[in-house]
Design a protein around this motif. Structure first.
Motif, mmCIF file in Angstrom:
data_model
loop_
_atom_site.group_PDB
_atom_site.id
_atom_site.type_symbol
_atom_site.label_atom_id
_atom_site.label_comp_id
_atom_site.label_asym_id
_atom_site.label_seq_id
_atom_site.Cartn_x
_atom_site.Cartn_y
_atom_site.Cartn_z
ATOM 1 N N VAL A 61 -15.920 -2.194 -10.851
ATOM 2 C CA VAL A 61 -15.798 -2.271 -9.396
ATOM 3 C C VAL A 61 -14.706 -1.334 -8.911
ATOM 4 O O VAL A 61 -13.660 -1.203 -9.560
ATOM 5 C CB VAL A 61 -15.488 -3.724 -8.962
ATOM 6 N N ILE A 62 -14.941 -0.689 -7.772
ATOM 7 C CA ILE A 62 -13.950 0.197 -7.152
ATOM 8 C C ILE A 62 -13.565 -0.351 -5.795
ATOM 9 O O ILE A 62 -14.434 -0.734 -4.996
ATOM 10 C CB ILE A 62 -14.495 1.632 -6.992
ATOM 11 N N LEU A 63 -12.280 -0.393 -5.518
ATOM 12 C CA LEU A 63 -11.762 -0.770 -4.198
ATOM 13 C C LEU A 63 -10.732 0.256 -3.780
ATOM 14 O O LEU A 63 -9.774 0.505 -4.515
ATOM 15 C CB LEU A 63 -11.121 -2.168 -4.239
ATOM 16 N N THR A 64 -10.916 0.854 -2.622
ATOM 17 C CA THR A 64 -9.906 1.759 -2.069
ATOM 18 C C THR A 64 -9.302 1.104 -0.837
ATOM 19 O O THR A 64 -10.010 0.495 -0.030
ATOM 20 C CB THR A 64 -10.510 3.125 -1.691
ATOM 21 N N ILE A 65 -7.986 1.207 -0.706
ATOM 22 C CA ILE A 65 -7.271 0.661 0.451
ATOM 23 C C ILE A 65 -6.313 1.714 0.981
ATOM 24 O O ILE A 65 -5.994 2.678 0.287
ATOM 25 C CB ILE A 65 -6.498 -0.619 0.078
ATOM 26 N N ASP A 66 -5.848 1.501 2.198
ATOM 27 C CA ASP A 66 -4.889 2.444 2.781
ATOM 28 C C ASP A 66 -3.504 2.267 2.174
ATOM 29 O O ASP A 66 -2.847 3.239 1.801
ATOM 30 C CB ASP A 66 -4.827 2.267 4.303
ATOM 31 N N ALA A 67 -3.019 1.005 2.094
ATOM 32 C CA ALA A 67 -1.663 0.764 1.595
ATOM 33 C C ALA A 67 -1.557 -0.637 1.027
ATOM 34 O O ALA A 67 -2.335 -1.540 1.369
ATOM 35 C CB ALA A 67 -0.648 0.955 2.712
ATOM 36 N N LEU A 68 -0.570 -0.814 0.159
ATOM 37 C CA LEU A 68 -0.345 -2.089 -0.512
ATOM 38 C C LEU A 68 0.516 -3.049 0.299
ATOM 39 O O LEU A 68 0.597 -4.237 -0.012
ATOM 40 C CB LEU A 68 0.342 -1.850 -1.866
#
Length: 347
Positions: A61-68
């Motif tokens: 699975v891949i998840l991209t986010i802007d910031a943590l």
């Protein structure tokens, strides 16, 4: 790092989080919240990963986010993985690739069931050699696409994975001369600790012999014995720390767990064996010295024995004055779950 310790650290990190409500619920095998993929790139990744899941049941699975936000990428990935229960129940065969665009960090989080295949070293090498070079060129899709191809190849072709692991082992192999220097350095610590421990332990044996034969008062002997524990502990630390670190590096804890043992059980058995050995040595010394039968004296000590045995000129450096007081002695001092395996990187 041992799995049990790694799990505790990740649990503490997640418990201190300020943004647990922000963890996304994943409804697609690729979730592009950072919007780094074009529609065709997104569709191509999803097709590839769904096909891999249908053929093997493994979930990549891949998840991209802007910031943590306020979290570490390790804590964030751990929570997302377990909240969404990636992998199949009972198999724990999920892998999450978490990409944080503004933080410029990426992590491969691996489920329990695949940790023996995609080890921390393998995940770290994929990030360092495959992902990050592409990310530095702002080719985010290229880095993630190549990394997923590599993971799929490793999980479907065991010979490719073994070849990759062998290459890592060869590159990380420590030169013989460096091993020799490290061994010499550790032996210096172990030898110094062994000497201090031996001096303290031999004195403790004599103290117990004196107590059991009535030559040394129980009260005074207990005080002296407690005092002698300090150099013994100091010596054990000097001996034990190098041995402990080497055992952790060599996977001693994992080896114990595979054989149904634990570090606590080994330590307990060691303490019991040490106590039994001490008793045996005391008995042997009593017989060798030709002492009379077992007797105890609560307060009265044999002054001649004290002066001869524990004075600075005797065989033990535990002094005694004519008044019976010992002199001071100084010393120096899909239902799946993740256990936190994987690797992280930044660029």
């Amino acid at each position: 790092m041992p799995k049990s310790l790694r799990f505790i650290l990740l649990f503490l990190i997640s418990s201190l989080s300020y943004a647990q409500e922000a963890y996304p619920t994943l409804t697609e095998i690729v979730t592009d919240n950072a919007q780094i993929f074009t529609p065709s790139e997104l569709e191509g990744l999803r097709t590839k990963l769904y096909q891999f899941e249908s053929e093997t049941s493994n979930q990549l699975v891949i998840l991209t986010i802007d910031a943590l936000g306020n979290e570490t990428i390790e804590g964030y990935a751990f929570e997302v993985f377990n909240q969404n229960k990636l992998g199949q129940e009972g198999k724990d065969n999920g892998i999450l690739i978490l990409f944080s665009k503004l933080d410029r960090e990426v992590r491969i989080e691996v489920g329990y069931g695949l940790e023996s295949y995609i080890t921390d070293a393998v995940a770290s090498r994929i990030i360092r050699n495959t992902m990050i070079p592409k990310f530095k060129e702002d080719d985010y899709f290229g880095g993630l696409d190549m990394a997923t191809d590599q993971i799929i190849d490793f999980l479907t072709h065991p010979e490719a994975l073994q070849e990759f692991k062998d290459k890592i082992a060869e590159e990380e192999k420590i030169p013989w001369w460096l091993l020799g220097l490290i061994g010499l350095f550790l032996m210096m610590f172990i030898a110094a600790g062994a000497f201090v421990f031996y001096k303290g332990y031999s004195t403790l044996i004599e103290i117990l012999r004196g107590i059991f034969t009535g030559k040394l008062a129980v009260v005074r002997g207990v005080f002296m014995g407690v005092f002698m524990m300090f150099p013994m502990v100091f010596g054990l630390v000097f001996m034990g720390m190098p041995i402990f670190f080497m055992a952790m590096i060599l996977g001693f804890e994992e080896a114990l767990l595979e054989n149904g043992l634990s570090v606590g059980a080994v330590v307990l058995v060691g303490l019991l064996a040490f106590g039994l050995l001490t008793i045996v040595l005391v008995i042997l010394k009593i017989k060798r010295k030709g002492d009379e039968g077992f007797k105890l004296s609560l307060l009265k000590s044999d002054k001649t024995y004290i002066k001869k045995t524990f004075s600075s000129s005797g065989t033990h450096s535990f002094g005694s004055s004519s008044g019976g007081r010992s002199s001071s002695r100084s010393f120096s001092g899909g239902g799946g779950s993740s256990g936190g395996g994987g690797a992280s990187g930044s660029w």
